[in-house]
Design a protein around this motif. Structure first.
Motif, short mmCIF file in Angstrom:
data_model
loop_
_atom_site.label_atom_id
_atom_site.label_comp_id
_atom_site.label_asym_id
_atom_site.label_seq_id
_atom_site.Cartn_x
_atom_site.Cartn_y
_atom_site.Cartn_z
N ASP A 72 23.64 34.74 -2.82
CA ASP A 72 24.41 33.49 -2.85
C ASP A 72 24.05 32.74 -4.12
OD1 ASP A 72 25.66 31.07 -2.44
OD2 ASP A 72 24.29 30.42 -0.84
N GLY B 289 20.36 29.75 1.03
CA GLY B 289 20.28 30.64 -0.10
C GLY B 289 18.85 30.89 -0.56
N ALA C 173 17.93 38.26 -2.16
CA ALA C 173 18.90 38.30 -1.06
C ALA C 173 18.46 39.14 0.12
CB ALA C 173 20.24 38.81 -1.59
N ASN C 174 17.40 39.95 -0.07
CA ASN C 174 16.98 40.89 0.99
C ASN C 174 15.48 40.79 1.21
OD1 ASN C 174 19.60 42.67 1.40
ND2 ASN C 174 19.34 42.39 -0.80
N ASN D 17 22.28 42.54 1.56
CA ASN D 17 22.90 41.22 1.52
C ASN D 17 23.40 40.91 0.11
OD1 ASN D 17 22.23 40.59 4.23
ND2 ASN D 17 20.18 39.92 3.61
N TYR E 199 18.36 34.24 4.44
CA TYR E 199 19.01 35.54 4.38
C TYR E 199 18.63 36.36 5.61
CZ TYR E 199 20.51 34.81 -0.46
OH TYR E 199 21.12 34.34 -1.58
#
Length: 357
Positions: A338, A349, A320-321, A335, A353
């Motif tokens: 997802d 997703g 996510a990051n 973040n 991000y």
């Protein structure tokens, strides 16, 4: 958090920090097991990791266990992966490919000949595989013959040579999470009566043979090995975890591998035992308690300070990051992952991000 940003030598590797991107299946390869430009973008975005370990990649046709996962057993797959490694290296990153033979975790629909998946013993996982047509039961696998075992060992070594040809800095052997290597280690899935079953010495034989063959093929300094002591993923079970991994680590230690990678499952004492016995670099995916999922930067700092790891691997945080090092230095924010975009699909997703401005 300064410990996370110290440089590290792992074998002949020089890592710019101690933040490792853990392997994560994302199921975005095309039907013939080739990665795409989207994979190159995804991994290049995360090149700030000290080391990237890719998603599990099958070393052979029969090694596939999920839809849309990549391989490293054809010339076309090698050529496709080269775009990924070039992109990561252009950003200053270091990247290993995880070689994952899923063994009994598979289904005839994945294989051109419609045959059964293979395993150390004819014992099904009791679980299912997702497919576009719905959930499919894992069938009882075909018990591997001695020739099958020798072929699987050779497939790992050949895939490692392909990885080097594709530009990877090395390979990680997936001996965790209930896949083929752990299926041989675990007495719940390995009930053989020959030289590969029964005693701990016999059950570690396949893992050690794979590690030796791969190290001989590309050099031990380019080979990592992942374990998940006590894992029950994909239906495996171990009745003798401590003794089993004592023996496995003792057998792997003399090989001079680049690193050992532990997927910790809430048993820090087991991690300490392995750390004490392992003479080289140790990467830890830290989960010091059963509740500590997903792991956080603080878990990594704790592991480094305790001395149970030389580097720490994160999965969901990297997913996510893409700019995770910058976010850790800034103290967040992070973040939210997802989950709908974890497996399959397009850039959503995956590569969309946001990064810190």
């Amino acid at each position: 958090m300064d410990e996370l940003f110290e440089e590290l030598s792992a074998g002949k590797l020089e890592l710019s920090n101690r933040l490792v991107m853990a392997p994560m299946t994302r199921s975005r390869a095309v039907h013939d097991g080739k990665v795409t430009a989207l994979h190159a973008e995804y991994y290049a975005q995360r090149a700030g990791a000290g080391l990237i370990i890719t998603e599990g990649t099958q070393p052979s046709v029969r090694g596939q266990g999920y839809v849309w996962t990549p391989g490293l057993h054809s010339d076309e797959q090698v050529e496709a992966w080269r775009e990924v490694t070039d992109a990561v290296h252009a950003e200053g990153g270091v990247i290993f490919v995880q070689l994952m033979h899923t063994g009994r975790v598979g289904h005839p629909s994945l294989y051109p000949d419609g045959g059964l998946p293979v395993g150390p013993s004819p014992i099904a996982t009791g679980e299912q595989m997702w497919s576009p047509e719905g959930m499919l039961e894992h069938p009882e696998p075909r018990e591997m013959t001695l020739d099958d075992i020798a072929e699987a060992v050779a497939d790992f070594a050949a895939a490692a040579r392909n990885a080097v040809a594709a530009g990877f800095d090395g390979v990680e052997l997936h001996g965790a999470n209930g896949y083929l290597i752990q299926q041989f280690l675990a007495d719940g899935s390995n009930q053989r009566t020959d030289a590969y079953g029964g005693t701990i010495e016999n059950r570690i034989r396949f893992a050690v043979e794979v590690a030796k063959a791969t190290a001989d093929a590309i050099g031990p300094e380019r080979v990592g090995f992942r374990v998940s002591p006590g894992s029950t993923a994909n239906g495996v079970s171990e009745s003798d975890t401590s003794e089993l991994y004592d023996a496995l680590v003792a057998a792997l230690a003399p090989l001079g591998l680049a690193y050992l990678h532990i997927m910790e499952l809430g048993d820090r004492e087991q991690t300490r035992r392995i750390r004490a016995a392992w003479p080289g670099t140790l990467i830890l995916n830290p989960h010091p308690t059963p509740e500590s999922f997903p792991s956080k930067p603080e878990d990594g700092v704790e592991a480094l300070r305790e001395g149970v790891a030389d580097a720490v691997a994160f999965a969901e945080l990297w997913l996510a990051n893409p700019d995770l090092p910058a976010r850790i230095k800034a103290g967040g924010p992070y973040n939210e992952a997802d989950r709908a975009g974890f497996y399959g699909g397009d850039h959503c997703g995956y590569t969309d991000y946001p990064v810190l401005s």
